[in-house]
Design a protein around this motif. Structure first.
Motif, PDB file in Angstrom:
ATOM      1  N   MET A  23      49.475  24.572  39.416  1.00 55.80           N
ATOM      2  CA  MET A  23      48.543  24.750  40.529  1.00 55.80           C
ATOM      3  C   MET A  23      49.164  25.665  41.601  1.00 55.80           C
ATOM      4  SD  MET A  23      47.126  23.588  43.571  1.00 55.80           S
ATOM      5  CE  MET A  23      48.271  23.827  44.879  1.00 55.80           C
ATOM      6  N   ALA A  24      50.482  25.531  41.824  1.00 55.66           N
ATOM      7  CA  ALA A  24      51.157  26.369  42.827  1.00 55.66           C
ATOM      8  C   ALA A  24      51.137  27.837  42.405  1.00 55.66           C
ATOM      9  CB  ALA A  24      52.594  25.897  43.030  1.00 55.66           C
ATOM     10  N   ILE A  25      51.170  28.091  41.098  1.00 53.57           N
ATOM     11  CA  ILE A  25      51.064  29.474  40.619  1.00 53.57           C
ATOM     12  C   ILE A  25      49.697  30.040  41.000  1.00 53.57           C
ATOM     13  CG2 ILE A  25      50.806  30.863  38.518  1.00 53.57           C
ATOM     14  CD1 ILE A  25      53.143  29.314  37.339  1.00 53.57           C
ATOM     15  N   GLY A  26      48.678  29.174  40.917  1.00 51.64           N
ATOM     16  CA  GLY A  26      47.346  29.597  41.367  1.00 51.64           C
ATOM     17  C   GLY A  26      47.378  29.993  42.837  1.00 51.64           C
ATOM     18  N   VAL A  27      48.047  29.187  43.655  1.00 49.88           N
ATOM     19  CA  VAL A  27      48.162  29.498  45.082  1.00 49.88           C
ATOM     20  C   VAL A  27      48.973  30.781  45.280  1.00 49.88           C
ATOM     21  CG1 VAL A  27      49.134  28.712  47.277  1.00 49.88           C
ATOM     22  CG2 VAL A  27      47.891  27.114  45.818  1.00 49.88           C
ATOM     23  N   TYR A  28      49.999  30.959  44.447  1.00 49.45           N
ATOM     24  CA  TYR A  28      50.811  32.177  44.539  1.00 49.45           C
ATOM     25  C   TYR A  28      49.925  33.422  44.357  1.00 49.45           C
ATOM     26  CZ  TYR A  28      54.616  35.485  43.741  1.00 49.45           C
ATOM     27  OH  TYR A  28      55.475  36.550  43.848  1.00 49.45           O
ATOM     28  N   ILE A  29      49.000  33.345  43.396  1.00 47.65           N
ATOM     29  CA  ILE A  29      48.126  34.493  43.116  1.00 47.65           C
ATOM     30  C   ILE A  29      47.279  34.833  44.337  1.00 47.65           C
ATOM     31  CG2 ILE A  29      46.183  35.328  41.721  1.00 47.65           C
ATOM     32  CD1 ILE A  29      47.267  33.564  39.451  1.00 47.65           C
ATOM     33  N   SER A  30      46.657  33.816  44.943  1.00 47.14           N
ATOM     34  CA  SER A  30      45.798  34.116  46.086  1.00 47.14           C
ATOM     35  C   SER A  30      46.614  34.436  47.334  1.00 47.14           C
ATOM     36  CB  SER A  30      44.825  32.962  46.351  1.00 47.14           C
ATOM     37  OG  SER A  30      45.521  31.756  46.523  1.00 47.14           O
ATOM     38  N   ALA A 164      47.510  45.839  43.951  1.00 55.47           N
ATOM     39  CA  ALA A 164      47.349  46.922  44.934  1.00 55.47           C
ATOM     40  C   ALA A 164      46.416  46.483  46.053  1.00 55.47           C
ATOM     41  CB  ALA A 164      46.815  48.178  44.250  1.00 55.47           C
ATOM     42  N   THR A 165      45.348  45.772  45.712  1.00 50.54           N
ATOM     43  CA  THR A 165      44.396  45.304  46.714  1.00 50.54           C
ATOM     44  C   THR A 165      45.085  44.405  47.738  1.00 50.54           C
ATOM     45  OG1 THR A 165      42.630  45.393  45.086  1.00 50.54           O
ATOM     46  CG2 THR A 165      42.214  44.095  47.063  1.00 50.54           C
ATOM     47  N   GLY A 166      45.937  43.496  47.243  1.00 53.01           N
ATOM     48  CA  GLY A 166      46.651  42.601  48.146  1.00 53.01           C
ATOM     49  C   GLY A 166      47.676  43.338  48.981  1.00 53.01           C
ATOM     50  N   SER A 167      48.248  44.391  48.426  1.00 52.28           N
ATOM     51  CA  SER A 167      49.312  45.113  49.121  1.00 52.28           C
ATOM     52  C   SER A 167      48.753  46.070  50.163  1.00 52.28           C
ATOM     53  CB  SER A 167      50.151  45.888  48.107  1.00 52.28           C
ATOM     54  OG  SER A 167      51.131  46.655  48.760  1.00 52.28           O
ATOM     55  N   ASN A 168      47.681  46.793  49.839  1.00 56.87           N
ATOM     56  CA  ASN A 168      47.126  47.778  50.760  1.00 56.87           C
ATOM     57  C   ASN A 168      45.682  48.071  50.377  1.00 56.87           C
ATOM     58  OD1 ASN A 168      46.437  50.019  52.281  1.00 56.87           O
ATOM     59  ND2 ASN A 168      48.413  51.022  52.031  1.00 56.87           N
ATOM     60  N   GLU A 169      44.776  47.448  51.113  1.00 58.91           N
ATOM     61  CA  GLU A 169      43.367  47.548  50.749  1.00 58.91           C
ATOM     62  C   GLU A 169      42.803  48.954  50.957  1.00 58.91           C
ATOM     63  OE1 GLU A 169      41.172  44.210  52.296  1.00 58.91           O
ATOM     64  OE2 GLU A 169      39.296  45.090  51.582  1.00 58.91           O
ATOM     65  N   ASN A 180      36.278  44.734  46.424  1.00 59.89           N
ATOM     66  CA  ASN A 180      35.489  43.499  46.389  1.00 59.89           C
ATOM     67  C   ASN A 180      35.611  42.843  45.017  1.00 59.89           C
ATOM     68  OD1 ASN A 180      34.640  43.586  48.987  1.00 59.89           O
ATOM     69  ND2 ASN A 180      32.675  44.545  48.541  1.00 59.89           N
ATOM     70  N   TYR A 181      35.527  43.672  43.983  1.00 58.69           N
ATOM     71  CA  TYR A 181      35.632  43.166  42.614  1.00 58.69           C
ATOM     72  C   TYR A 181      37.017  42.569  42.360  1.00 58.69           C
ATOM     73  CZ  TYR A 181      35.954  43.352  37.524  1.00 58.69           C
ATOM     74  OH  TYR A 181      36.160  43.036  36.208  1.00 58.69           O
ATOM     75  N   THR A 182      38.069  43.275  42.779  1.00 54.61           N
ATOM     76  CA  THR A 182      39.419  42.777  42.506  1.00 54.61           C
ATOM     77  C   THR A 182      39.701  41.486  43.275  1.00 54.61           C
ATOM     78  OG1 THR A 182      40.232  44.310  44.189  1.00 54.61           O
ATOM     79  CG2 THR A 182      40.468  44.986  41.904  1.00 54.61           C
ATOM     80  N   LYS A 183      39.150  41.369  44.492  1.00 55.41           N
ATOM     81  CA  LYS A 183      39.354  40.132  45.260  1.00 55.41           C
ATOM     82  C   LYS A 183      38.692  38.953  44.551  1.00 55.41           C
ATOM     83  CE  LYS A 183      39.458  42.001  49.924  1.00 55.41           C
ATOM     84  NZ  LYS A 183      38.650  42.057  51.148  1.00 55.41           N
ATOM     85  N   VAL A 184      37.451  39.159  44.115  1.00 58.38           N
ATOM     86  CA  VAL A 184      36.745  38.081  43.422  1.00 58.38           C
ATOM     87  C   VAL A 184      37.497  37.710  42.141  1.00 58.38           C
ATOM     88  CG1 VAL A 184      34.628  37.451  42.216  1.00 58.38           C
ATOM     89  CG2 VAL A 184      34.493  38.692  44.370  1.00 58.38           C
ATOM     90  N   LEU A 185      37.908  38.730  41.398  1.00 54.53           N
ATOM     91  CA  LEU A 185      38.618  38.475  40.143  1.00 54.53           C
ATOM     92  C   LEU A 185      39.909  37.691  40.400  1.00 54.53           C
ATOM     93  CD1 LEU A 185      38.598  39.009  37.107  1.00 54.53           C
ATOM     94  CD2 LEU A 185      39.872  41.129  37.533  1.00 54.53           C
ATOM     95  N   GLY A 186      40.639  38.068  41.434  1.00 49.74           N
ATOM     96  CA  GLY A 186      41.880  37.370  41.763  1.00 49.74           C
ATOM     97  C   GLY A 186      41.624  35.911  42.099  1.00 49.74           C
TER      98      GLY A 186
END
Lengths: 306, 264
Positions: A23-30, A164-169, A180-186
């Motif tokens: 579950m923490a890995i899930g949190v790591y992703i977001s 990349a989205t998380g690093s620099n939108e 928007n797509y990458t955020k939803v997918l993440g």
């Protein structure tokens, strides 16, 4: 104080740590990759547990039930993602709204009951707290599979767009990435693993409970931060995920320890929140203190030069 | 070919803070045009670039790029056709990712991002060759996080990323303004080189009048959301900073109130 009691509680703490590690890995992703503090997880963890428990109780194979727990978690992430991207609701609030809604949905999944029991004598569960050795192996396999899959995924072209989205939108959009797509997918992937972990925990503890996800975000953050502090900033992605799982195991070992010291279990959540607050504040205060020191030194040099 | 037709944009429309940023801009860039854009603060230079890039929508008017109407196209879809370098060196690259990962994302701009590996060995070799052209030693640092590079290095890398798949249009938004003079000169020289080698069409906003005169084949001056001067060819080559200032005063009715441009 009985040291044997502490030692006896550690294997169980390790098994719980491994499960919460998924579950923490899930949190790591977001939180770390997507840079999105996603509070959905408090609800989606329970959703995964509820789906798994109800399906197993109705006779489904416990492994197959985990697939549905994963899918249920993904659906929760999808809702948060759509609230944020399509409807423009701030990230934190999107997560809170989904989390709140999930309380009702989780109750519905569990047919209006706040607790669904799946007895290990009645069902062929993948793991149970009554047999710690097997539980450690099964949870360990789940962790390895999760790390392996995500190591592969974030090495792909599609995975790179989420990073990349998380690093620099702004850069991402200028480079043709539909952020928007990458955020939803993440968020979908993140909550998928959170739901999976909920399904595994339900089997481990022999039930799903409406409150089983309460504070999950804090436990996830604790695991991410402890992993970073203990193992340092390793550059290999698989190791970083591994460090997060390790952080979750440490977290549960510490909980076992403070309970053994005599902390009232009622105060556990307070203890968790305070611990995470300290760890989150640490880098900020450290930076502030060092900066002050640096300017002080500079001013001193300046004064002596005059 | 880029065609802007009667572009209008007002920020905070209908409030006391309403600010007309673009007041009917019409501009045609022919293929291979390298246009420098000057003007005072708030003249609409950056707004014009952001409108073309799709950062915000227009109030009215149309934008066509290579005969395709892109007015309604979202920013990320226009990126297929447009390469960009920003004023802030931190904006154009992903700090948490390696140099080669940044390049791989730029290489796939406008293409599908699937489940194949983000970077193949063959691509890595190609990236190394491209980085050599920057002459900054980055070819030996493919797996260095971009966040560890200097502002000049990051801007050079952004320039490479913006130009590597031959965009229909290159937008440079004061991309040397945040750099020290020597680094700025290097990045400008690289810009010239990439634009010439790739025969790119480019729009470069600058605060430096000398740079605006020395680079490109055409110069436009903006004031209060309009284009007030558009010179090219021999006429542009003959321009001087003094002549530009005089033109500005005449066209706008005010002094060119910008210390940075005057001192440059």
């Amino acid at each position: 104080m009985n040291i044997i009691a502490l030692l006896n509680s550690l294997p169980g703490a390790a098994a719980q740590g491994l499960i919460w590690g998924v579950m923490a890995i899930g949190v790591y992703i977001s939180y770390k990759i997507l840079d999105f503090a996603d509070l959905t997880v408090d609800g989606s963890f329970c959703t995964g547990g509820a789906v798994a428990a109800v399906l197993i109780a109705s006779g489904m194979n416990p492994l197959l039930a985990l697939v549905f727990a994963l899918i249920a978690g993904m659906a929760a992430g999808l809702i948060t993602g759509l609230l944020h991207t399509v409807f423009g609701i701030p990230g934190i609030l999107s997560g809170i709204l989904t989390q709140l809604a999930l309380y009702s949905i989780n109750m519905h999944i569990m047919h209006g009951k706040s607790n669904v029991t799946i007895s290990r004598t009645q069902f062929d569960l993948l793991l149970t707290s009554a047999s710690i050795g097997r539980a450690l192996i099964v949870a360990g396999i789940a962790v390895l599979a999760t790390v392996g899959i995500l190591y592969w995924f974030f090495g792909t072209s599609l995975g790179a767009t989420i990073r990349a989205t998380g690093s620099n939108e702004r850069m991402s959009r200028a480079q043709g990435i539909n952020t928007n797509y990458t955020k939803v997918l993440g968020l979908v992937i993140s909550n998928g693993f959170v739901g999976l972990a909920g399904g595994i925990l339900a089997q481990y503890q022999g039930n799903s409970d409406i409150n089983m996800g309460r504070g999950a975000i804090v436990i996830g953050l604790a695991a991410v931060i402890i992993g970073e502090v203990v193992l340092g900033r390793v550059s290999n992605f698989a190791l970083r995920l591994g460090a997060t799982v390790f952080g979750a195991v440490v977290y549960y070992a510490v909980l076992a320890f403070v309970l053994w010291l005599g902390l009232n279990s009622m105060d556990l959540k307070l203890f968790s929140a305070v611990t995470v607050a300290i760890f989150l504040a640490f880098p900020y205060l450290k930076g502030k203190y060092l900066k002050k020191k640096k300017t002080a030194v500079k001013e001193e040099q300046h004064a002596s030069a005059q | 070919m880029l065609q802007l037709n009667e572009i209008r944009k007002t920020f905070n429309a209908g409030t006391v803070n309403a600010k007309v940023a673009l007041d009917g801009v019409t501009l045609t860039l022919n293929d291979g045009d390298f246009v420098t854009v000057i003007g005072g603060n708030g003249a609409g230079k950056s707004t014009m670039l952001n409108i073309v890039a799709g950062t915000y929508p227009v109030d009215s008017g149309t934008i066509r790029l290579d005969e395709e109407d892109i007015t309604a196209l979202p920013e990320y879809k226009r990126a297929r056709l447009i390469g960009r370098v920003f004023q802030d060196p931190m904006t154009g690259t992903a700090a948490d990712m390696w140099i080669e990962e940044n390049l791989a994302i730029a290489a796939r701009r406008g293409k599908r991002h699937g489940l194949g590996w983000a970077i193949t060995q063959k691509e890595r070799v190609a990236y190394r060759e491209m980085l050599k052209s920057l002459d900054l030693g980055l070819e030996d640092r493919l797996s260095t996080k971009v966040g560890l590079l200097s502002g000049g290095q990051r801007q050079a890398l952004t320039l490479l990323m913006a130009t590597m798949n031959h965009p229909k249009l290159l937008l440079l938004d004061e991309h040397t303004a945040a750099l020290d003079p020597k680094t700025a000169a290097n990045v400008l020289a690289l810009s010239d080189k990439f634009i010439e080698e790739g025969k790119l069409t480019a729009l470069m906003v600058t605060h430096n009048m000398k740079d605006a005169i020395a680079h490109g084949n055409r110069l436009i001056m903006m004031n209060a959301g309009r284009i007030i001067l558009d010179v090219s060819g021999e006429e542009k080559k003959a321009l001087t900073v003094d002549a530009l200032l005089e033109t500005f005063a005449k066209a706008s009715g005010t002094e060119f109130a910008n210390d940075r441009a005057l001192l440059a």
